[in-house]
Design a protein around this motif. Structure first.
Motif, PDB file in Angstrom:
ATOM      1  N   PHE A  97       0.790 -11.508  -3.338  1.00  0.00           N
ATOM      2  CA  PHE A  97      -0.577 -11.577  -2.817  1.00  0.00           C
ATOM      3  C   PHE A  97      -0.734 -12.667  -1.759  1.00  0.00           C
ATOM      4  O   PHE A  97      -1.597 -12.568  -0.888  1.00  0.00           O
ATOM      5  N   PHE A  98       0.104 -13.704  -1.817  1.00  0.00           N
ATOM      6  CA  PHE A  98       0.148 -14.700  -0.745  1.00  0.00           C
ATOM      7  C   PHE A  98       0.500 -14.015   0.576  1.00  0.00           C
ATOM      8  O   PHE A  98      -0.137 -14.237   1.608  1.00  0.00           O
ATOM      9  N   ASN A  99       1.511 -13.145   0.526  1.00  0.00           N
ATOM     10  CA  ASN A  99       1.926 -12.415   1.730  1.00  0.00           C
ATOM     11  C   ASN A  99       0.912 -11.341   2.111  1.00  0.00           C
ATOM     12  O   ASN A  99       0.681 -11.076   3.300  1.00  0.00           O
ATOM     13  N   THR A 100       0.305 -10.694   1.118  1.00  0.00           N
ATOM     14  CA  THR A 100      -0.712  -9.690   1.401  1.00  0.00           C
ATOM     15  C   THR A 100      -1.891 -10.307   2.154  1.00  0.00           C
ATOM     16  O   THR A 100      -2.501  -9.672   3.030  1.00  0.00           O
ATOM     17  N   ALA A 101      -2.197 -11.573   1.826  1.00  0.00           N
ATOM     18  CA  ALA A 101      -3.314 -12.267   2.483  1.00  0.00           C
ATOM     19  C   ALA A 101      -2.941 -12.823   3.851  1.00  0.00           C
ATOM     20  O   ALA A 101      -3.751 -13.502   4.480  1.00  0.00           O
ATOM     21  N   GLY A 102      -1.731 -12.536   4.316  1.00  0.00           N
ATOM     22  CA  GLY A 102      -1.318 -12.966   5.647  1.00  0.00           C
ATOM     23  C   GLY A 102      -0.064 -13.798   5.659  1.00  0.00           C
ATOM     24  O   GLY A 102       0.713 -13.770   6.613  1.00  0.00           O
ATOM     25  N   GLY A 103       0.154 -14.587   4.594  1.00  0.00           N
ATOM     26  CA  GLY A 103       1.380 -15.350   4.471  1.00  0.00           C
ATOM     27  C   GLY A 103       1.474 -16.585   5.344  1.00  0.00           C
ATOM     28  O   GLY A 103       2.500 -17.282   5.328  1.00  0.00           O
ATOM     29  N   ASP A 104       0.423 -16.904   6.122  1.00  0.00           N
ATOM     30  CA  ASP A 104       0.438 -18.088   6.978  1.00  0.00           C
ATOM     31  C   ASP A 104      -0.264 -19.229   6.244  1.00  0.00           C
ATOM     32  O   ASP A 104      -1.485 -19.201   6.082  1.00  0.00           O
ATOM     33  N   ALA A 121     -12.685 -12.625  -4.684  1.00  0.00           N
ATOM     34  CA  ALA A 121     -12.918 -12.224  -6.073  1.00  0.00           C
ATOM     35  C   ALA A 121     -11.883 -11.194  -6.522  1.00  0.00           C
ATOM     36  O   ALA A 121     -11.346 -11.273  -7.630  1.00  0.00           O
ATOM     37  N   MET A 122     -11.580 -10.239  -5.659  1.00  0.00           N
ATOM     38  CA  MET A 122     -10.590  -9.223  -6.012  1.00  0.00           C
ATOM     39  C   MET A 122      -9.177  -9.813  -6.050  1.00  0.00           C
ATOM     40  O   MET A 122      -8.354  -9.423  -6.880  1.00  0.00           O
ATOM     41  N   TYR A 123      -8.898 -10.764  -5.162  1.00  0.00           N
ATOM     42  CA  TYR A 123      -7.607 -11.438  -5.206  1.00  0.00           C
ATOM     43  C   TYR A 123      -7.450 -12.192  -6.527  1.00  0.00           C
ATOM     44  O   TYR A 123      -6.370 -12.221  -7.129  1.00  0.00           O
ATOM     45  N   PHE A 124      -8.516 -12.830  -6.965  1.00  0.00           N
ATOM     46  CA  PHE A 124      -8.490 -13.566  -8.237  1.00  0.00           C
ATOM     47  C   PHE A 124      -8.133 -12.645  -9.393  1.00  0.00           C
ATOM     48  O   PHE A 124      -7.246 -12.945 -10.201  1.00  0.00           O
ATOM     49  N   VAL A 145       0.820  -1.211   0.000  1.00  0.00           N
ATOM     50  CA  VAL A 145       0.000   0.000   0.000  1.00  0.00           C
ATOM     51  C   VAL A 145       0.851   1.258   0.000  1.00  0.00           C
ATOM     52  O   VAL A 145       0.357   2.354  -0.302  1.00  0.00           O
ATOM     53  N   ASP A 146       2.147   1.145   0.335  1.00  0.00           N
ATOM     54  CA  ASP A 146       3.021   2.318   0.362  1.00  0.00           C
ATOM     55  C   ASP A 146       3.671   2.595  -0.994  1.00  0.00           C
ATOM     56  O   ASP A 146       4.345   3.608  -1.150  1.00  0.00           O
ATOM     57  N   GLY A 147       3.480   1.697  -1.951  1.00  0.00           N
ATOM     58  CA  GLY A 147       4.104   1.859  -3.254  1.00  0.00           C
ATOM     59  C   GLY A 147       3.167   2.461  -4.278  1.00  0.00           C
ATOM     60  O   GLY A 147       1.985   2.723  -3.997  1.00  0.00           O
ATOM     61  N   PRO A 148       3.671   2.676  -5.497  1.00  0.00           N
ATOM     62  CA  PRO A 148       2.848   3.261  -6.559  1.00  0.00           C
ATOM     63  C   PRO A 148       1.627   2.424  -6.917  1.00  0.00           C
ATOM     64  O   PRO A 148       0.659   2.937  -7.461  1.00  0.00           O
ATOM     65  N   PHE A 149       1.689   1.115  -6.624  1.00  0.00           N
ATOM     66  CA  PHE A 149       0.561   0.238  -6.918  1.00  0.00           C
ATOM     67  C   PHE A 149      -0.278  -0.031  -5.672  1.00  0.00           C
ATOM     68  O   PHE A 149      -0.967  -1.038  -5.583  1.00  0.00           O
ATOM     69  N   GLY A 150      -0.212   0.889  -4.710  1.00  0.00           N
ATOM     70  CA  GLY A 150      -0.927   0.700  -3.456  1.00  0.00           C
ATOM     71  C   GLY A 150      -2.420   0.526  -3.639  1.00  0.00           C
ATOM     72  O   GLY A 150      -3.059  -0.216  -2.886  1.00  0.00           O
ATOM     73  N   ALA A 151      -2.987   1.178  -4.655  1.00  0.00           N
ATOM     74  CA  ALA A 151      -4.432   1.074  -4.881  1.00  0.00           C
ATOM     75  C   ALA A 151      -4.832  -0.351  -5.225  1.00  0.00           C
ATOM     76  O   ALA A 151      -5.909  -0.833  -4.828  1.00  0.00           O
ATOM     77  N   ILE A 152      -3.958  -1.049  -5.965  1.00  0.00           N
ATOM     78  CA  ILE A 152      -4.250  -2.429  -6.339  1.00  0.00           C
ATOM     79  C   ILE A 152      -4.240  -3.320  -5.096  1.00  0.00           C
ATOM     80  O   ILE A 152      -5.124  -4.155  -4.892  1.00  0.00           O
ATOM     81  N   VAL A 153      -3.226  -3.126  -4.251  1.00  0.00           N
ATOM     82  CA  VAL A 153      -3.114  -3.945  -3.042  1.00  0.00           C
ATOM     83  C   VAL A 153      -4.284  -3.663  -2.102  1.00  0.00           C
ATOM     84  O   VAL A 153      -4.849  -4.580  -1.489  1.00  0.00           O
ATOM     85  N   SER A 154      -4.673  -2.402  -1.994  1.00  0.00           N
ATOM     86  CA  SER A 154      -5.780  -2.044  -1.097  1.00  0.00           C
ATOM     87  C   SER A 154      -7.102  -2.613  -1.587  1.00  0.00           C
ATOM     88  O   SER A 154      -7.986  -2.923  -0.782  1.00  0.00           O
ATOM     89  N   ALA A 155      -7.240  -2.759  -2.887  1.00  0.00           N
ATOM     90  CA  ALA A 155      -8.523  -3.178  -3.455  1.00  0.00           C
ATOM     91  C   ALA A 155      -8.898  -4.613  -3.097  1.00  0.00           C
ATOM     92  O   ALA A 155     -10.061  -4.994  -3.220  1.00  0.00           O
ATOM     93  N   VAL A 156      -7.920  -5.429  -2.669  1.00  0.00           N
ATOM     94  CA  VAL A 156      -8.229  -6.833  -2.404  1.00  0.00           C
ATOM     95  C   VAL A 156      -8.755  -7.048  -0.984  1.00  0.00           C
ATOM     96  O   VAL A 156      -9.045  -8.178  -0.598  1.00  0.00           O
ATOM     97  N   THR A 157      -8.866  -5.980  -0.199  1.00  0.00           N
ATOM     98  CA  THR A 157      -9.329  -6.102   1.186  1.00  0.00           C
ATOM     99  C   THR A 157     -10.675  -5.402   1.356  1.00  0.00           C
ATOM    100  O   THR A 157     -10.866  -4.272   0.900  1.00  0.00           O
ATOM    101  N   ARG A 158     -11.608  -6.073   2.002  1.00  0.00           N
ATOM    102  CA  ARG A 158     -12.929  -5.504   2.246  1.00  0.00           C
ATOM    103  C   ARG A 158     -12.863  -4.446   3.346  1.00  0.00           C
ATOM    104  O   ARG A 158     -11.860  -4.316   4.042  1.00  0.00           O
TER     105      ARG A 158
END
Length: 470
Positions: free
Chosen positions: A390-397, A368-371, A347-360
Motif C-alpha cells: 500500500f506504500f507503493n500503491t499510494a505512490g511510493g515517494d 480511511a480506506m487505506y487504514f 488492480v490486475d490481480g485477484p485482489f484488484g477490488a481491494i486495491v481499487s477501493a483505496v482510491t477516490r
C-alpha cells in the motif's frame, strides 16, 4: 512474527516473503492458490477446539501438510526446479532469519527474572501494560512482550480470571505500543529504509496511539477491577510466594546487555550496505544479514551459558512455546507466498477490488480506506509486505507521502501496526504470548474466541479512529 518488530528486519527483511513473491506473476494466479494459506489459518482456528489432543501432538505435521499442499501443485505447474528454488528462498532468506531472531529474543528475555512477588491488582496490571506500551516502541513489540509476559502472569497466578489480562497485553504491548518509532514494528522500519524520517511516525500518529492505548488501558482497568471484585477472585493462596519476602529487583541482568546487542545487530543489518553476497540455490545471502544471524546465534548461546539455572527455573523457562511458533510459521511463510504475489499484482490481480477501493473517484488516495485495507490484510498476512504494497500503491515517494499525502501514510502505518492485534496470527508476538500463557496454565480464548474480544473492543475503537483521525 511482526522485536524489535523493529526488528524490522526481522519480520521485514528477515521475514517477509516479498522476494519470492516478486518472481511470481500474481495477476495470472487463481485465488485457488490461496487455499493452503486459508487451510492453515482454519486449522489454527478450529483444530484446537474440535480435536485438541490431535492438535497438541500433531500441529507441526498439519502445518507441513498445508505447506506441501502449496509446494506440490506449484512444482507440477511451474516445475520441480522452481518449487525447490522457492522452498530454499523461503527457508534461507525468510524463515531461518525469522526463527533465529525470535529464538534470541525468547532466550534473552527468558533469562531475565523480576525478583519480588508482585501482586496482580488492577492498578499494578494496568501499570505493567502501560510500561510495556512505552517499551514496545524502543525495544520492539516482540522484545517488550517476551520481557514482561512472564512477570505479569506470575503476578496474577493467585487469581481465577487471567485470560483477559493476557488478551489486553496482546492488544497493547504486542501491537499498539510499537507504533511510534521504526524500532517498534517491521512495517515502520521498512518505511524508514524507504526514506521516511525516523521521527515522522511519532510526530504524525502519536495522537492516534495515545487515544488507542489510553482507551484500552482505561477499559482494561474497568474489566480487571470488575473481575478482581468477584467472589473467589481475591484471597486465594499464592502458588509462588517469596520466602522470605524479597525486594523488587532483577536476576540475570547480563541479559539486558544482550537485549541491546540484539537491537544493535538488527539495526546494523538494516543500515549497513554491502555488495558482498553469496547465492544459495538462486537466493542471495548478503553479508549484513549473515553477520546479523550469526551474531544472534552467538547472543543466544551466551545467554544460555551465562544465565544461572535458577533464573530459568524461576521463570519456568521451556522451549515449548518457541517450538509451536516455529512450526506454525514455517507453514505460514510458505503458504502465504502466492497470496502476497496476488496482492502485489494490484488492480490486475485477484485482489484488484481491494486495491481499487483505496482510491477516490478523482484519483486521490482515501486515508480511511487505506487504514482499513492495510489493517484488515495485516490481521491475517505479514504486515511488513502489506505495508509495502500500500506504500507503493499510494505512490511510493516518501517525500510526497510525508507531506502532501501525510494522512495516507499515517493511515497505512497505523493500520499495519494497530490491526495486527485483531487475530493471533496478525503479529508474531501474539502467538508467542498465547503459547507462553498456555504453557503457564492460563486458559486462553480460542482463535475465534480471541476474535470476539478484538471484534468487541478493538473494531469499535478503529471505527472511532477512522472518523477522528482519517
Amino acid at each position: 512474527m511482526k522485536v524489535f518488530r523493529m526488528l524490522a528486519l526481522a519480520m521485514a527483511c528477515m521475514a517477509s516473503p516479498l522476494a519470492m513473491a516478486a518472481d511470481i506473476d500474481g495477476s495470472r494466479l487463481s485465488v485457488l492458490w490461496g487455499v493452503p494459506f486459508a487451510g492453515i489459518l482454519l486449522s489454527i482456528a478450529l483444530l484446537p477446539l474440535l480435536a485438541p489432543m490431535f492438535w497438541h501432538h500433531h500441529f507441526g505435521k498439519v502445518a507441513a501438510a498445508w505447506a506441501l499442499a502449496f509446494l506440490v501443485p506449484f512444482a507440477f505447474v511451474y516445475g520441480p526446479g522452481a518449487a525447490a528454488a522457492g522452498f530454499v528462498h523461503a527457508l534461507v532468506a525468510e524463515y531461518i532469519p525469522f526463527v533465529i531472531l525470535l529464538t534470541a529474543l525468547f532466550t534473552v528475555a527468558g533469562g531475565i527474572y523480576i525478583r519480588g512477588n508482585l501482586h496482580g491488582s488492577p492498578a499494578l496490571n494496568t501499570g505493567l501494560l502501560a510500561v510495556g506500551a512505552v517499551l514496545a516502541s524502543f525495544m520492539g513489540t516482540t522484545g517488550a512482550s517476551m520481557l514482561l509476559i512472564r512477570p505479569l502472569i506470575r503476578a496474577n497466578d493467585n487469581r481465577k480470571h487471567v485470560a483477559h489480562v493476557v488478551v489486553f497485553f496482546i492488544f497493547i504491548v504486542s501491537n499498539a505500543g510499537g507504533s511510534l518509532t521504526p524500532l517498534g514494528d517491521p512495517p515502520l522500519f521498512l518505511g524508514f529504509l524507504k526514506g521516511v524520517d525516523f521521527s515522522w511516525t511519532v510526530r504524525h500518529i502519536f495522537p492516534d496511539t495515545l487515544f488507542l492505548v489510553g482507551v484500552l488501558l482505561a477499559l482494561f482497568y474497568a474489566f480487571d477491577s470488575w473481575y478482581y471484585r468477584q467472589a473467589g477472585e481475591v484471597g486465594r493462596s499464592d502458588p509462588t510466594p517469596d520466602s522470605p519476602p524479597q525486594a523488587l529487583g532483577f536476576d540475570g541482568k547480563v541479559n539486558f546487555v544482550l537485549l541491546l546487542a540484539v537491537v544493535a545487530l538488527v539495526l546494523l543489518s538494516g543500515v549497513w550496505k554491502s555488495s558482498v553476497e553469496w547465492v544459495i540455490a538462486g537466493t542471495p545471502v548478503g553479508l549484513p544479514g549473515l553477520v546479523r544471524d550469526l551474531g544472534l546465534i552467538v547472543v543466544t548461546l551466551v545467554s544460555l551459558a551465562l544465565t544461572p539455572r535458577q533464573v530459568h527455573a524461576d521463570n519456568q523457562f521451556g522451549w515449548g512455546p518457541m517450538q509451536e511458533v516455529a512450526k506454525l510459521f514455517a507453514g505460514i511463510f510458505l503458504t502465504i507466498i502466492p497470496v502476497i504475489a496476488m496482492l502485489k499484482a494490484g488492480v490486475d490481480g485477484p485482489f484488484g477490488a481491494i486495491v481499487s477501493a483505496v482510491t477516490r473517484a478523482d484519483g486521490s488516495p482515501d486515508p480511511a480506506m487505506y487504514f482499513w485495507a492495510t489493517g484488515v490484510l495485516s490481521s491475517f498476512l505479514d504486515n511488513a509486505p502489506t505495508y509495502l504494497v500500500f506504500f507503493n500503491t499510494a505512490g511510493g515517494d516518501p517525500a510526497t507521502l510525508m507531506t502532501t499525502h501525510a494522512a495516507t501514510l499515517a493511515a497505512i502505518s497505523a493500520g499495519a501496526v494497530f490491526m495486527g492485534a485483531n487475530t493471533y496470527i496478525g503479529n508474531a508476538p501474539n502467538l508467542m504470548v498465547k503459547a507462553i500463557a498456555e504453557d503457564r496454565g492460563v486458559k486462553m480464548p480460542s482463535f475465534f474466541g480471541y476474535m470476539l474480544w478484538s471484534g468487541a473492543i478493538l473494531v469499535p475503537l478503529f471505527v472511532a479512529m477512522t472518523f477522528i483521525f482519517f
